[in-house]
Design an enzyme around this catalytic site. Sequence first.
Site: not given
Length: 357
Positions: A142, A191, A223, A247, A251
């Site tokens: 980001y 990852k 994942d 992020d 959620d």
Amino acid sequence: MDYKIALVKGDGIGPEIVDSAVKVLGRVGEKFGHSFNYTDILAGGGAIDATGEPLPKESIDLCLESDAVILGAVGGPKWDTLPGHLRPERALLGLRSAMGLYANIRPAVLYEALLSECPLKDSIACEGIDMVIVRELTGGIYFGERGRGEGPMGPEAYDTERYSVTEIARIGRIAFETAMKRKKRLVSVDKANVLESSRLWRETMHMLSADYPEVEYSDMLVDNAAMQLIRKPLQFDVIVTSNMFGDILSDEASMLTGSIGLLPSASIGSGKLGMYEPIHGSAPDIAGKNAANPIATVLSAAMMLRYSLGLEEEAVCIERAVSRVLKDGHRTADIMGDSKAAPLSTTEMTEKIIENI
Ligand code: NAD
């Protein structure tokens, strides 16, 4: 005690839910003998309309002079077509960065009274979902280098994920310390099978884990983590992860608790100054209707009392009041389930919380 609080009410439902938090803090102040002095800060879409930019310098300065910042939400369809650097969301990134808030702490708790709101089957044992996601907030993709250009296949764009050992270690310490205060279980999500930045993340976390022998530490690929949150959510206590993975996963975790309108967050750094905001956005579809659930913002104010002002008893008092209100069956529209009763408005829910303090 007197405290200086900056209020970034923002856009959409932002002003309505921040007003709720202010009213609840007013009652807490009365009960415990504190006074909270507020300064309204311009940021987001409203700031673009008033000044042409999402985060005027004066807003940053005022936040830096405060003891803590409460933020509602920014953004909305009106500003959706602006170029990236002029979008309301730039205000969030700008504030987090200017205030050095590199850690976002997001608890996801499923209240007993809201068990029926958990979208998972009972057999997965929603009961007991109580986890904290610690998300890195000022680094990674980001904030990395980005751009557009012309490549071999035509027009292209890129974003860059870059993390330093220092950035990983400081968020890692917050996560291990958080785990030490809870069930002493920490999962670091990355990852590492594909990304070099994740391999450095994993190495650094392993190094830190040696300093916390009491914490049961493990790694998980992102994942798999996305799947495990749905398959077996009770295995998680504290999760630490990078900006983008956090992020998305936070959620996902929020939905296990029934509504995005319930979940608070704290953004903190090395000092006491922090920013406290619900995890949801500005909900333009219900803005101005007095229909938003104020609980996420009220609980964010409780996190502010705990993390920035060191007022633990006062924080617990708000959390207990929210829990009691839900136990008594009071519901805003987002947590009504199949009930045919009339939902409480934002202001009515706020009053119920205040009555319980
Ligand atoms: P959103 O979180 O605003 O809304 C998603 C859904 O949840 C909507 O149906 C909304 O009505 C509902 N909802 C959200 N908060 C609620 C509450 N307190 N009570 C009841 N229902 C609630 O997400 P979105 O629709 O994707 O985004 C809307 C705008 O908010 C966009 O401009 C986005 O960029 C912005 N946004 C801002 C932040 C922030 O300021 N931190 C975070 C996410 C999105």
